[in-house]
Design a protein around this motif. Sequence first.
Motif, PDB file in Angstrom:
ATOM      1  N   VAL A  51       0.759  -1.247  -0.127  1.00  0.00           N
ATOM      2  CA  VAL A  51      -0.064   0.067  -0.071  1.00  0.00           C
ATOM      3  C   VAL A  51       0.873   1.193   0.001  1.00  0.00           C
ATOM      4  CG1 VAL A  51      -1.600   1.371   1.481  1.00  0.00           C
ATOM      5  CG2 VAL A  51      -1.978  -1.114   0.915  1.00  0.00           C
ATOM      6  N   VAL A  52       1.968   1.177   0.824  1.00  0.00           N
ATOM      7  CA  VAL A  52       2.899   2.696   0.853  1.00  0.00           C
ATOM      8  C   VAL A  52       3.566   2.677  -0.349  1.00  0.00           C
ATOM      9  CG1 VAL A  52       4.620   3.687   2.179  1.00  0.00           C
ATOM     10  CG2 VAL A  52       2.911   2.362   3.324  1.00  0.00           C
ATOM     11  N   SER A  53       3.923   1.390  -0.902  1.00  0.00           N
ATOM     12  CA  SER A  53       4.588   1.588  -2.188  1.00  0.00           C
ATOM     13  C   SER A  53       3.677   2.110  -3.269  1.00  0.00           C
ATOM     14  CB  SER A  53       5.176   0.067  -2.732  1.00  0.00           C
ATOM     15  OG  SER A  53       5.965  -0.181  -1.567  1.00  0.00           O
ATOM     16  N   ASP A 114       9.929  12.462   1.548  1.00  0.00           N
ATOM     17  CA  ASP A 114      10.264  13.551   0.632  1.00  0.00           C
ATOM     18  C   ASP A 114       8.886  14.032  -0.232  1.00  0.00           C
ATOM     19  OD1 ASP A 114      13.228  13.679   1.097  1.00  0.00           O
ATOM     20  OD2 ASP A 114      13.388  12.000  -0.423  1.00  0.00           O
ATOM     21  N   LEU A 115       8.126  13.228  -0.536  1.00  0.00           N
ATOM     22  CA  LEU A 115       7.139  13.473  -1.268  1.00  0.00           C
ATOM     23  C   LEU A 115       5.774  13.786  -0.539  1.00  0.00           C
ATOM     24  CD1 LEU A 115       7.181  10.478  -3.858  1.00  0.00           C
ATOM     25  CD2 LEU A 115       7.620  12.975  -4.483  1.00  0.00           C
ATOM     26  N   VAL A 116       5.832  13.274   0.659  1.00  0.00           N
ATOM     27  CA  VAL A 116       4.652  13.675   1.549  1.00  0.00           C
ATOM     28  C   VAL A 116       4.875  15.021   2.198  1.00  0.00           C
ATOM     29  CG1 VAL A 116       3.892  13.214   3.811  1.00  0.00           C
ATOM     30  CG2 VAL A 116       3.998  11.334   2.206  1.00  0.00           C
ATOM     31  N   ASN A 117       6.288  15.557   2.632  1.00  0.00           N
ATOM     32  CA  ASN A 117       6.489  16.617   2.893  1.00  0.00           C
ATOM     33  C   ASN A 117       6.571  17.844   2.031  1.00  0.00           C
ATOM     34  OD1 ASN A 117       6.883  16.234   5.730  1.00  0.00           O
ATOM     35  ND2 ASN A 117       9.038  15.100   5.420  1.00  0.00           N
ATOM     36  N   ILE A 133       0.180   8.759   6.548  1.00  0.00           N
ATOM     37  CA  ILE A 133       1.040   8.176   5.568  1.00  0.00           C
ATOM     38  C   ILE A 133       2.342   7.821   6.225  1.00  0.00           C
ATOM     39  CG2 ILE A 133       2.175   8.531   3.169  1.00  0.00           C
ATOM     40  CD1 ILE A 133      -0.332  10.044   2.329  1.00  0.00           C
ATOM     41  N   LEU A 134       3.022   9.065   6.709  1.00  0.00           N
ATOM     42  CA  LEU A 134       4.190   8.759   7.375  1.00  0.00           C
ATOM     43  C   LEU A 134       4.179   7.568   8.569  1.00  0.00           C
ATOM     44  CD1 LEU A 134       5.564  12.235   7.449  1.00  0.00           C
ATOM     45  CD2 LEU A 134       6.182  10.469   5.834  1.00  0.00           C
TER      46      LEU A 134
END
Length: 179
Positions: A51-53, A114-117, A133-134
């Motif tokens: 899921v996270v991937s 990186d993408l989430v932030n 998500i993190l």
Amino acid sequence: MDNLDFIQDVDLHRTLTDSIEFIYTIYEQSKNKGQKELYVEETYRVMILYVVSAIEAVFLYIYKARGEKIHYLDYKYIQTLPKEFKYKDKTSSPIVVAVQEKVDRQEYQIGIHDLVNFFKDKKIIKETTATEILELNDTRNTLHFSKPRIKKCDLTQVESALKMLVYVIDRTPKALQNK
């Protein structure tokens, strides 16, 4: 999978579709009675990994489609000043002079964190979404064999992860339009 029709990259679309089908398959297999508790928990952990991937792949797709860049600061031509130069309480550390340069991160250097932030800072995702998500990513990271598995992984976490994946997929077309 119709919800992924916004993805123009045929290979990525196929990979995500296959991965989501795989998640469903192992989810169904995990329901089989008589499985060891460890097997069930590890299966849940693998589902969260997938899921996270998938979320990471969707975010990277958005990132590339929007044409934005994540930067980092690089220091070049570093010169150490003579030892006579000292800084307050760091007297044993050398003082340096360097040229600071803003550099675009290469795609292979960009991860989910990186993408989430980046998307949180751009107000593309909410702070709460970023945190969730993190936290899922933290659970995913316990899949590394060298890390302790302090966190238990259960069906509730898997269901939460799947809801987050659906949430991300459902909102991606809007993120692609609002460049």
